[in-house]
Each structure stands twice: as structure tokens, then as C-alpha cells.
Design a protein around this motif. Sequence first.
Motif, PDB file in Angstrom:
ATOM      1  N   VAL A   7     -31.279 -52.033  67.266  1.00  0.00           N
ATOM      2  CA  VAL A   7     -30.621 -50.830  66.752  1.00  0.00           C
ATOM      3  C   VAL A   7     -30.436 -49.806  67.869  1.00  0.00           C
ATOM      4  CG1 VAL A   7     -30.735 -48.976  65.047  1.00  0.00           C
ATOM      5  CG2 VAL A   7     -31.702 -51.235  64.508  1.00  0.00           C
ATOM      6  N   GLY A   8     -29.189 -49.554  68.242  1.00  0.00           N
ATOM      7  CA  GLY A   8     -28.912 -48.526  69.230  1.00  0.00           C
ATOM      8  C   GLY A   8     -29.192 -47.150  68.660  1.00  0.00           C
ATOM      9  N   ILE A   9     -29.975 -46.348  69.402  1.00  0.00           N
ATOM     10  CA  ILE A   9     -30.356 -45.021  68.902  1.00  0.00           C
ATOM     11  C   ILE A   9     -29.777 -43.898  69.759  1.00  0.00           C
ATOM     12  CG2 ILE A   9     -32.437 -45.864  67.764  1.00  0.00           C
ATOM     13  CD1 ILE A   9     -34.058 -44.685  70.136  1.00  0.00           C
ATOM     14  N   MET A 108     -35.786 -50.260  68.203  1.00  0.00           N
ATOM     15  CA  MET A 108     -34.905 -49.150  68.539  1.00  0.00           C
ATOM     16  C   MET A 108     -34.574 -49.227  70.022  1.00  0.00           C
ATOM     17  SD  MET A 108     -36.402 -45.945  66.320  1.00  0.00           S
ATOM     18  CE  MET A 108     -38.108 -46.395  65.969  1.00  0.00           C
ATOM     19  N   VAL A 109     -33.299 -49.367  70.312  1.00  0.00           N
ATOM     20  CA  VAL A 109     -32.848 -49.585  71.687  1.00  0.00           C
ATOM     21  C   VAL A 109     -32.177 -48.313  72.199  1.00  0.00           C
ATOM     22  CG1 VAL A 109     -31.368 -50.967  73.185  1.00  0.00           C
ATOM     23  CG2 VAL A 109     -32.500 -52.030  71.210  1.00  0.00           C
ATOM     24  N   TRP A 110     -32.638 -47.845  73.357  1.00  0.00           N
ATOM     25  CA  TRP A 110     -32.043 -46.659  73.962  1.00  0.00           C
ATOM     26  C   TRP A 110     -30.575 -46.920  74.268  1.00  0.00           C
ATOM     27  CZ3 TRP A 110     -35.047 -42.476  73.966  1.00  0.00           C
ATOM     28  CH2 TRP A 110     -34.656 -41.352  74.690  1.00  0.00           C
ATOM     29  N   GLY A 111     -29.693 -46.025  73.862  1.00  0.00           N
ATOM     30  CA  GLY A 111     -28.266 -46.217  74.087  1.00  0.00           C
ATOM     31  C   GLY A 111     -27.706 -47.273  73.155  1.00  0.00           C
ATOM     32  N   ASP A 112     -27.166 -48.325  73.729  1.00  0.00           N
ATOM     33  CA  ASP A 112     -26.542 -49.394  72.960  1.00  0.00           C
ATOM     34  C   ASP A 112     -27.072 -50.738  73.457  1.00  0.00           C
ATOM     35  OD1 ASP A 112     -23.908 -50.055  71.152  1.00  0.00           O
ATOM     36  OD2 ASP A 112     -24.191 -51.534  72.731  1.00  0.00           O
ATOM     37  N   PRO A 113     -27.374 -51.680  72.552  1.00  0.00           N
ATOM     38  CA  PRO A 113     -27.936 -52.963  72.980  1.00  0.00           C
ATOM     39  C   PRO A 113     -27.020 -53.813  73.857  1.00  0.00           C
ATOM     40  CG  PRO A 113     -28.330 -52.599  70.636  1.00  0.00           C
ATOM     41  CD  PRO A 113     -27.366 -51.545  71.081  1.00  0.00           C
ATOM     42  N   SER A 136     -29.096 -59.176  64.465  1.00  0.00           N
ATOM     43  CA  SER A 136     -28.164 -58.160  64.010  1.00  0.00           C
ATOM     44  C   SER A 136     -28.151 -57.042  65.047  1.00  0.00           C
ATOM     45  CB  SER A 136     -28.606 -57.603  62.648  1.00  0.00           C
ATOM     46  OG  SER A 136     -27.876 -56.436  62.305  1.00  0.00           O
ATOM     47  N   VAL A 137     -26.958 -56.653  65.500  1.00  0.00           N
ATOM     48  CA  VAL A 137     -26.833 -55.585  66.495  1.00  0.00           C
ATOM     49  C   VAL A 137     -26.162 -54.378  65.855  1.00  0.00           C
ATOM     50  CG1 VAL A 137     -25.792 -54.898  68.682  1.00  0.00           C
ATOM     51  CG2 VAL A 137     -26.721 -57.205  68.413  1.00  0.00           C
ATOM     52  N   VAL A 138     -26.809 -53.231  65.985  1.00  0.00           N
ATOM     53  CA  VAL A 138     -26.245 -51.973  65.501  1.00  0.00           C
ATOM     54  C   VAL A 138     -25.874 -51.139  66.725  1.00  0.00           C
ATOM     55  CG1 VAL A 138     -26.635 -49.876  64.175  1.00  0.00           C
ATOM     56  CG2 VAL A 138     -27.643 -52.044  63.417  1.00  0.00           C
TER      57      VAL A 138
END
Length: 250
Positions: A7-9, A108-113, A136-138
Motif C-alpha cells: 500500500v503506497g502511503i 505500508m510503502v513509502w511513496g509508491d510500490p 495487490s498493489v495500491v
Amino acid sequence: MRTLSLVGIGSGNPDHLTLQAIRTLESADLILLPRKGDEKTELADLRRMIARDLLKTTPRIVEFDYPVRDANTPKYLDGVNTWHDALAEIWGALIHEHAPGDGHVALMVWGDPSLYDSTLRIADRLRARGLTFDVSVVPGITSLQMLTAAHAIPLNTLAGAVQITTGRNLRMQGWPSDAATVAVMLDGDCAFQTLPANDIHIWWGAYVGMPQQILIQGPLQDVAETIVETRAKARSEHGWIMDIYLMRSN
């Protein structure tokens, strides 16, 4: 089958989480939360705040210590691959222990995965170790988007090519011959200093999107030294820094 959601945060501002990101985290059974040492506690604190204050559910949170990449490995990619293997081992052990069966695990991934991040590659390593799951990529707002928004500039010139690269590549290869615009990430050594400064404009930002955001822009020959000094001071004050910059050749 398990689901692993990456999940990009965004780049540090909780206001930039998408509804999809929040709903995906709320649906998780387990959230793995990395700790990256005492000097980067703000990064872990942001993830903790998201789980505590923004979610309507209470997924289980399991924290783990992030392994440190050995910067002294002679070959850069060998060091990175060893580091990724260590991360895959940690993820796999935690998922086996805390999310058996068909659980839903989220990170929770910083920026975008998908942009200069290795979580998808580490997920592939988990599969190679026999762990089965759907990925699943957000997408998340990236630091590059935040940089161009903060400076109120377009990413590209009219019909111009953009090269996204790293400080290491810029230092070793110089300005890409076919790019009017170059965006540089993961540059701990201010590789822009290796370029001939004439006719290059730079837009630099640190902690983009966060309360401590710092922005500098101007002709490279005029602001390069200021950026180096500002970056060093900010890193000393906060104990860590995340910065990015975009340059255009005139």
C-alpha cells in the motif's frame, strides 16, 4: 490463499493517503511495520499514526527491525540482493507465524510500490521460497509528484523526454543524452555536483509533503552549494533525510 497488499502511503503527509489505501489497510488481518533505526523513528511513527488514527478497524500490527544494507560490499547489486534476501526471510517468518492460511497481510510503502522501491521484488523472493499468495498493489502519491506540485512546475517540457534515474547513475553516466529533463532519486552524495553547471536549472526538495519540507530552485551554478549545505544541516537536525530533485537543460 493469502493476500499480500503493498500500500503506497505517499511521501509523509497522511492527507495524501487515498481512500483505496485506507480501505485496504482496514481490511487487513495483519500489518507488518518496519523500524529503521533510532534516526528514522519518524517514519515508523507515521505508519503507527496511520494505523491508530485513520483506520476504523484494528488490524494486528507486528513491528520488525529493518536489516541494514552492507555498503561495503564490493559490487553494489550483490549487496542489494543480499539485503533483499534478508528482508524476504523476515517477511516470510512473520507471515508464517502471524498470518497462517488465507490471511490478508499489508505493508505500508513509502511513496509508491512501483517507483524506485523494492517491495515487489521482495515479494517475488517470497514466492521463490514456496510462500503462496496473491499480490495487490495500491498506488501512492510519489515524491516526484510532490516535488513538481510543491514547485508548481510540469514534469516535462513540451514534447520533451524525461529520464528518471538515481544519483549513482547520474554520477557514473552523466546527463542522459536524449533527455530534456532528468529526475533524480536516491542521491546521498549530491551527484548534481558532477555536472557542468551551465544551462541547467534545478528544483530540489527534501521531506516533500511533510511539515519540515524544504525547497530550493534556481540555476544549478547558483544554488548547488546552497543545496549541499542545506541538505547536510537538515540531515544533522533530523537524523535522516529524504530528498529528490528535477533538472532541466536549457
